[in-house]
Write a protein that holds these residues in place. Structure first.
Motif, PDB file in Angstrom:
ATOM      1  N   MET A  16       0.473  28.989 -32.513  1.00 46.32           N
ATOM      2  CA  MET A  16       0.228  29.369 -33.899  1.00 46.32           C
ATOM      3  C   MET A  16      -0.508  28.261 -34.631  1.00 46.32           C
ATOM      4  O   MET A  16      -1.444  28.499 -35.383  1.00 46.32           O
ATOM      5  CB  MET A  16       1.534  29.689 -34.607  1.00 46.32           C
ATOM      6  CG  MET A  16       2.107  31.026 -34.175  1.00 46.32           C
ATOM      7  SD  MET A  16       3.490  31.492 -35.185  1.00 46.32           S
ATOM      8  CE  MET A  16       4.797  30.662 -34.368  1.00 46.32           C
ATOM      9  N   SER A  19      -4.101  28.245 -33.583  1.00 44.31           N
ATOM     10  CA  SER A  19      -4.874  29.332 -34.194  1.00 44.31           C
ATOM     11  C   SER A  19      -5.244  28.984 -35.622  1.00 44.31           C
ATOM     12  O   SER A  19      -6.378  29.206 -36.059  1.00 44.31           O
ATOM     13  CB  SER A  19      -4.076  30.636 -34.196  1.00 44.31           C
ATOM     14  OG  SER A  19      -3.655  30.943 -32.910  1.00 44.31           O
ATOM     15  N   THR A  20      -4.274  28.423 -36.356  1.00 43.39           N
ATOM     16  CA  THR A  20      -4.530  28.126 -37.759  1.00 43.39           C
ATOM     17  C   THR A  20      -5.597  27.059 -37.923  1.00 43.39           C
ATOM     18  O   THR A  20      -6.536  27.212 -38.695  1.00 43.39           O
ATOM     19  CB  THR A  20      -3.235  27.658 -38.434  1.00 43.39           C
ATOM     20  OG1 THR A  20      -2.220  28.599 -38.120  1.00 43.39           O
ATOM     21  CG2 THR A  20      -3.408  27.581 -39.928  1.00 43.39           C
TER      22      THR A  20
ATOM     23  N   PRO B  85      -5.550  38.051 -31.490  1.00 41.14           N
ATOM     24  CA  PRO B  85      -4.548  36.997 -31.282  1.00 41.14           C
ATOM     25  C   PRO B  85      -4.657  35.887 -32.321  1.00 41.14           C
ATOM     26  O   PRO B  85      -3.634  35.442 -32.860  1.00 41.14           O
ATOM     27  CB  PRO B  85      -4.884  36.451 -29.888  1.00 41.14           C
ATOM     28  CG  PRO B  85      -5.859  37.362 -29.292  1.00 41.14           C
ATOM     29  CD  PRO B  85      -6.430  38.229 -30.347  1.00 41.14           C
ATOM     30  N   VAL B  86      -5.875  35.453 -32.616  1.00 40.18           N
ATOM     31  CA  VAL B  86      -6.053  34.371 -33.593  1.00 40.18           C
ATOM     32  C   VAL B  86      -5.467  34.779 -34.939  1.00 40.18           C
ATOM     33  O   VAL B  86      -4.698  34.035 -35.554  1.00 40.18           O
ATOM     34  CB  VAL B  86      -7.553  34.027 -33.749  1.00 40.18           C
ATOM     35  CG1 VAL B  86      -7.728  32.942 -34.800  1.00 40.18           C
ATOM     36  CG2 VAL B  86      -8.131  33.582 -32.425  1.00 40.18           C
ATOM     37  N   PHE B  89      -1.437  35.061 -34.847  1.00 40.12           N
ATOM     38  CA  PHE B  89      -0.703  33.805 -34.808  1.00 40.12           C
ATOM     39  C   PHE B  89      -0.956  32.957 -36.058  1.00 40.12           C
ATOM     40  O   PHE B  89      -0.043  32.335 -36.583  1.00 40.12           O
ATOM     41  CB  PHE B  89      -1.046  33.025 -33.535  1.00 40.12           C
ATOM     42  CG  PHE B  89      -0.450  33.641 -32.307  1.00 40.12           C
ATOM     43  CD1 PHE B  89       0.920  33.751 -32.184  1.00 40.12           C
ATOM     44  CD2 PHE B  89      -1.252  34.140 -31.297  1.00 40.12           C
ATOM     45  CE1 PHE B  89       1.495  34.333 -31.060  1.00 40.12           C
ATOM     46  CE2 PHE B  89      -0.692  34.731 -30.175  1.00 40.12           C
ATOM     47  CZ  PHE B  89       0.683  34.827 -30.058  1.00 40.12           C
ATOM     48  N   ALA B  90      -2.222  32.966 -36.509  1.00 37.72           N
ATOM     49  CA  ALA B  90      -2.524  32.160 -37.693  1.00 37.72           C
ATOM     50  C   ALA B  90      -1.779  32.711 -38.905  1.00 37.72           C
ATOM     51  O   ALA B  90      -1.236  31.945 -39.704  1.00 37.72           O
ATOM     52  CB  ALA B  90      -4.024  32.134 -37.950  1.00 37.72           C
ATOM     53  N   ILE B 159     -15.538  36.796 -35.287  1.00 43.81           N
ATOM     54  CA  ILE B 159     -15.397  35.747 -36.295  1.00 43.81           C
ATOM     55  C   ILE B 159     -15.541  36.324 -37.695  1.00 43.81           C
ATOM     56  O   ILE B 159     -14.846  35.917 -38.627  1.00 43.81           O
ATOM     57  CB  ILE B 159     -16.399  34.622 -36.005  1.00 43.81           C
ATOM     58  CG1 ILE B 159     -15.925  33.947 -34.732  1.00 43.81           C
ATOM     59  CG2 ILE B 159     -16.496  33.648 -37.156  1.00 43.81           C
ATOM     60  CD1 ILE B 159     -16.705  32.793 -34.311  1.00 43.81           C
ATOM     61  N   ILE B 162     -12.202  38.020 -38.663  1.00 45.96           N
ATOM     62  CA  ILE B 162     -10.989  37.201 -38.765  1.00 45.96           C
ATOM     63  C   ILE B 162     -10.486  37.079 -40.212  1.00 45.96           C
ATOM     64  O   ILE B 162      -9.328  37.413 -40.477  1.00 45.96           O
ATOM     65  CB  ILE B 162     -11.184  35.820 -38.105  1.00 45.96           C
ATOM     66  CG1 ILE B 162     -11.117  35.976 -36.594  1.00 45.96           C
ATOM     67  CG2 ILE B 162     -10.134  34.832 -38.574  1.00 45.96           C
ATOM     68  CD1 ILE B 162     -11.407  34.703 -35.827  1.00 45.96           C
ATOM     69  N   LEU B 166      -6.990  38.693 -41.337  1.00 48.67           N
ATOM     70  CA  LEU B 166      -6.016  37.654 -41.658  1.00 48.67           C
ATOM     71  C   LEU B 166      -5.439  37.823 -43.060  1.00 48.67           C
ATOM     72  O   LEU B 166      -4.228  37.748 -43.253  1.00 48.67           O
ATOM     73  CB  LEU B 166      -6.712  36.299 -41.541  1.00 48.67           C
ATOM     74  CG  LEU B 166      -5.809  35.077 -41.528  1.00 48.67           C
ATOM     75  CD1 LEU B 166      -4.914  35.102 -40.321  1.00 48.67           C
ATOM     76  CD2 LEU B 166      -6.643  33.813 -41.527  1.00 48.67           C
TER      77      LEU B 166
END
Lengths: 284, 295
Positions: A16, A19-20, B85-86, B89-90, B159, B162, B166
């Motif tokens: 995590m 990713s951030t 996934p990015v 998790f972010a 990209i 995202i 997000l």
């Protein structure tokens, strides 16, 4: 805690965290690439001159036509979007406050409108243009971009207006104001930071959008002087120059990309700064 | 004085309703306009033939959209696989773990990423992704690719999507009451277990919706993809080959569409198809979000 549990905890957290941080890295990477590539060919001529003879074969000149065209289109479109969007957003929060269901349905449709891709707006604008017998022009570009950014403006402004407490509505009505006075003198003022954010967000979208003006605004080397003349736009200038096989012309596309990025960054920073500044004076 | 105020109130109230109605009617008007424009092609071909036919030769009057739809789907799904996934998790990290300082750093970054015009992503794709694919990835697999490919389109699109996905995911995770997580922690679950079994499960509908809306956004993206995807009409399974997505088809051919009969109707059909697909996806997933907010 057993061993497996602990490992999973650590692994998940690291994924995590990675990713951030990669988000910030991606942003820095994109901007760095655009700037490094763009600044090497960014000369004062680029921003101060329109294309001269032989520009598209590597000759003299700059993209002033596109910069001015983009600003004209974005300003015009933002103006139309303000005239249409601000009353609409106020209406949702003034007259529909009691109809929760209806309000939610309207927001739901506005959100869905936000999702429509700009190429569809462009294609629709093109059919509209043919229908009205217009040519590709500044006015057509402004109308299509206005259609594109109005839902964005309404939703952004509405988002802030909806946080204003009910008591403020009631206090102003109790003092004898009409609904309109309440809307524009109380809610608009209280939500002014949201208004700024909405306008700048919509302006940024308008200045950066390429697919909608591709059909409708046309392209020209001259700075438009009337609404029925075609207008060049910065994103399209980048796009067209980049498809050229001549290296000098491609270099200039990168410089134009750097200019556009700077404009967008300025708008973004201004939105942040101004909305923080104007929300300070709010009633609490 | 009094009368004046009331007149102003009425007039402005009328304008408020009118503008709201205009905005809400826009998708309907757009759909109608595009539909009317594409009627000639409906009359000659069945929708089935248009969507699944793969013969695209406008000069002979054959309009099969399958190569374009397939390319669009391929690019979209690729970008989806890369960005999900990015984002997931972010968003979890930012809402459940991150310090104030990191949040203050990340949110502006997300905002700027969301605000960058698609043409900038396209330029970046040409400068970075395309050479990377032609010089590193494709020699690695022993194939020869110019770099302008479905893979490049997928990466650039991923990209671009995202920040969009997000932001929605962050909203979703924020709505989970912290009391539920605390209850799980007090029962002896580890932090990650609480997040996994409580936060994620509780916001499942929201997660699905955010991903669905991301798909819709990716499907309609035009300029950035068009700049890196190669624009070559073919149906292929190799991501290192060029594709030709539906939005790129519309954007590339508007100039000549009035000179070939039926071509304009075909392109307007493509636009209508895009509008319909994206609007339907949007309505479904927005409804899902709307439902979960009500509960």
């Amino acid at each position: 805690m057993n061993w497996r549990k602990k490992t999973e905890e650590v692994v998940a957290r690291e994924i995590m965290r990675f990713s951030t941080y990669s988000l910030i890295l991606i942003l820095v990477f994109i901007i760095a690439v655009i700037f490094v590539k763009g600044f090497s060919s960014l000369t004062p001529d680029m921003v101060l001159k329109t294309p001269q003879g032989g520009f598209y074969y590597g000759g003299e000149g700059g993209v002033l036509n596109a910069i001015v065209g983009s600003i004209y289109i974005a300003c015009g479109a933002t103006l139309i979007a303000i005239i249409l969007g601000i009353p609409a957003a106020l209406y949702i929060n003034v007259s529909l406050t009691r109809y929760k269901r209806l309000k939610n349905i309207i927001r739901f449709f506005l959100d869905a409108l936000w999702g429509i891709p700009s190429i569809v707006y462009g294609a629709f604008g093109f059919t509209l243009m043919l229908l009205m017998g217009m040519n590709a022009s500044l006015l057509a570009g402004i109308i299509v971009v206005a259609l594109l950014i109005t839902p964005i403006m309404v939703r952004t402004f509405d988002e802030i207006l909806s946080t204003i407490p009910r008591g403020l509505h009631e206090a102003s009505l109790a003092l004898g104001s009409t609904r309109t006075e309440m809307a524009y003198r109380v809610l608009f003022k209280q939500g002014f930071s949201g208004f700024i954010t909405a306008v700048l967000l919509a302006f940024g979208r308008g200045i950066g959008d390429a697919a909608s003006v591709l059909f409708t605004a046309g392209y020209t080397d001259l700075i438009p002087t009337a609404l029925d003349e075609p207008a060049a736009t910065l994103p399209l200038a980048i796009f067209f120059q980049l498809s050229s096989p001549i290296p000098e012309v491609r270099e200039r596309a990168f410089a134009a990309a750097a200019i556009l990025t700077i404009i967008i960054l300025i708008i973004s920073l201004a939105a942040r700064y101004l909305s923080a500044r104007y929300s300070k004076t709010n009633l609490r | 004085m009094r009368a004046g105020r009331i007149i102003i109130d009425r007039a402005s109230g009328f304008w408020m309703i009118l503008s709201l109605a205009l905005i809400l009617l826009m998708p309907v008007i757009m759909g109608m306009g595009l539909f009317l424009k594409s009627v000639p092609i409906w009359e000659q071909n069945s929708p089935w033939q248009l969507i699944f036919g793969s013969d695209w030769s406008p000069t002979r009057g054959n309009f099969g959209f399958w190569p374009f739809i397939a390319s669009s789907l391929y690019v979209t799904i690729l970008s989806f696989v890369l960005s999900v996934p990015v984002c997931f998790f972010a968003a979890l990290y930012l809402t459940q773990y991150a310090s104030e300082r990191l949040i203050r750093m990340t949110y502006p970054a997300i905002d700027i990423l969301a605000g960058l015009p698609s043409v900038i992503y396209g330029v970046w794709g040409i400068l970075v992704v395309v050479p990377f694919i032609s010089k590193v990835i494709s020699p690695f697999f022993g194939s020869n690719s110019s770099g302008y490919s479905i893979a490049a389109g997928g990466v650039v699109l991923a990209i671009m999507c995202i920040p969009y996905i997000l932001n929605m995911l962050i909203e979703v995770f924020k709505t989970v009451p912290s009391g539920m997580k605390e209850a799980s922690l007090s029962l002896g679950a580890s932090y990650w277990e609480s997040v996994k079994h409580v936060v994620v499960r509780k916001s499942f509908a929201g997660i699905v919706s955010a991903f669905g809306l991301g798909l819709a956004k990716a499907f309609g993206e035009t300029i950035a993809v068009m700049m890196v995807v190669g624009n070559h009409i073919q149906v292929t399974v190799n991501p290192l080959e060029a594709g030709y997505p539906l939005p790129a088809l519309i954007a590339n051919n508007y100039g000549e569409m009035l000179s070939i009969p039926m071509y304009d109707a075909a392109l307007m059909f493509a636009a209508l198809l895009l509008l319909a697909i994206i609007l339907i996806i949007n309505l479904i997933f927005r409804y899902l979000i709307y439902k979960t907010h009500i509960e």
